[in-house]
Design an enzyme around this catalytic site. Structure first.
Site: not given
Length: 390
Positions: A275, A360, A362
């Protein structure tokens, strides 16, 4: 838990003069909130949204109409506190129903003094932002939209608000001193744990989400997290095996000190950015960034891997982007693009161990399509150590 059937009237005023009426479902000393008004398309994950430091400076609208139904639990925090400036929903659910819930959404917001309002026509608000672009806004609680004098004063206040462009928001969310992430939480240590085997990762904190650190630790890493303004020389003095650049809020071009640090770190160790970290790498490599009209925020963004042709459904939260035409493709290879607007979503360097993505991996909340990127980072570190004999 006491029920709060009474709701105080509230208004949202955008910088173009558009007004949306609603009701506050929180009770705080603050009766106003300023920020950039954006929307998130996720059906779940409001706690992760609220605690994501990348939302610092923003008033977040959820497009899914029903929020609060599963409450809040502290195991799913993405940072220590609520980071958004205020929260807008169509309908707030007063009574959470989830065995993991520890408190209500309203109570959680109130702990941080953040305003939550409901009853807003979020479909109309989202459409307005999509057409006109993300813009500055102010929420005022206890204000009647028919009070023209007060409304005029609020409009002037929001128009005088500087917004996010050219503003360093990272300084508001980065840690103040280094800390060790170990056993799933921050530890009051500033050095590597000598008892812990595995790769040592130096993470620059521009507003890091906890689940990124959890993913790295699950892969046998210990992570030292450094403040965003830590000099490159200090980071290298810890002799890490890899360097990670985190997500974060605001305009990447305003974080000039971080760009200079990244320039000095390029090629010294394997590097992975997510990001804002991706954007800073783009700037460090000589590229440019620009502000998107209304940004990418949600858990359903389609991204194409240009190497394999595979389509990933990704979790995203960004309002700025690296201009893919500004990069030198003789040294940088573009790896991922967004299928909605064909903006850049990933790149890698052809000569040094470095890659980064705009989205992202995660996945908290969100799909798990991109978690392989953490494994790729670990493999890059392993190969680098073998080649260098470290």
């Amino acid at each position: 838990m006491a029920f709060r059937w009474e709701r105080t009237p509230a208004v949202l005023i955008l910088e173009d003069g558009t007004v949306f009426s609603g009701r506050a479902f929180t009770q705080t000393e603050n009766n106003k909130a300023l920020g950039e008004v954006v929307f998130n398309t996720g059906m779940t994950g409001y706690q992760e949204v609220l605690t994501d430091p990348s939302y610092k400076g923003q008033i977040v609208t959820m497009t899914y109409p029903h929020m609060g139904n599963y409450g809040i639990n502290y195991a799913d925090m993405e940072s220590r506190n609520v980071q958004v400036e205020a929260f807008i929903v169509r309908e707030y659910h007063e009574v959470p129903s989830n065995w993991r819930s520890e408190k209500s959404l309203a109570e959680f917001l109130e702990e941080s003094g953040k305003i939550g309002i409901e009853g807003v026509d979020t479909r109309a608000l989202t459409r307005h932002i999509r057409l006109a672009g993300a813009m500055k806004g102010i929420i005022a609680v206890g204000v009647d939209a028919s009070d023209k004098r007060t409304m005029a004063e609020l409009l002037e206040e929001v128009r005088n608000f500087p917004g996010l462009v050219g503003i360093d928001m990272v300084r508001h969310v980065t840690c103040r001193e280094p800390y060790l992430w170990l056993h799933g939480k921050p530890q009051p240590k500033k050095e590597w744990d000598p008892q812990f085997s595995g790769y040592r990762i130096a993470a620059l904190d521009f507003g890091v989400k906890y689940n990124i650190l959890r993913n790295l630790e699950r892969r046998g890493c210990q992570i030292l997290v450094f403040p965003a303004n830590t000099p490159a020389e200090v980071i290298l003095s810890y002799n890490p095996d890899g360097i990670f650049l985190s997500n974060g809020p605001g305009d990447p071009a305003a974080v000039t000190y971080a760009v200079e640090t990244v320039k000095k770190l390029l090629g010294t160790r394997p590097m992975f950015g997510i990001c804002l970290g991706h954007q800073l790498i783009g700037l460090a490599l000589g590229g440019r960034t620009f502000k998107l009209k209304f940004g990418h925020r949600g858990i359903n963004q389609p991204v194409k891997d240009l190497s394999t042709g595979k389509i990933e459904i990704t979790s995203q939260n960004h309002g700025f982007c690296v201009d893919l035409d500004s990069l030198d493709t003789s040294s940088v290879r573009l790896t991922h693009i967004n299928l909605n607007d064909e903006t850049l979503e990933g790149l890698e360097h052809r000569d040094i161990p470095l890659f980064c993505v705009q989205y992202h991996p995660e996945a908290a909340p969100g799909p798990h399509d991109a978690t392989y990127l953490f494994d790729r980072f670990i493999e890059m570190i392993r190969k680098h150590k073998n080649l260098s004999g470290m």
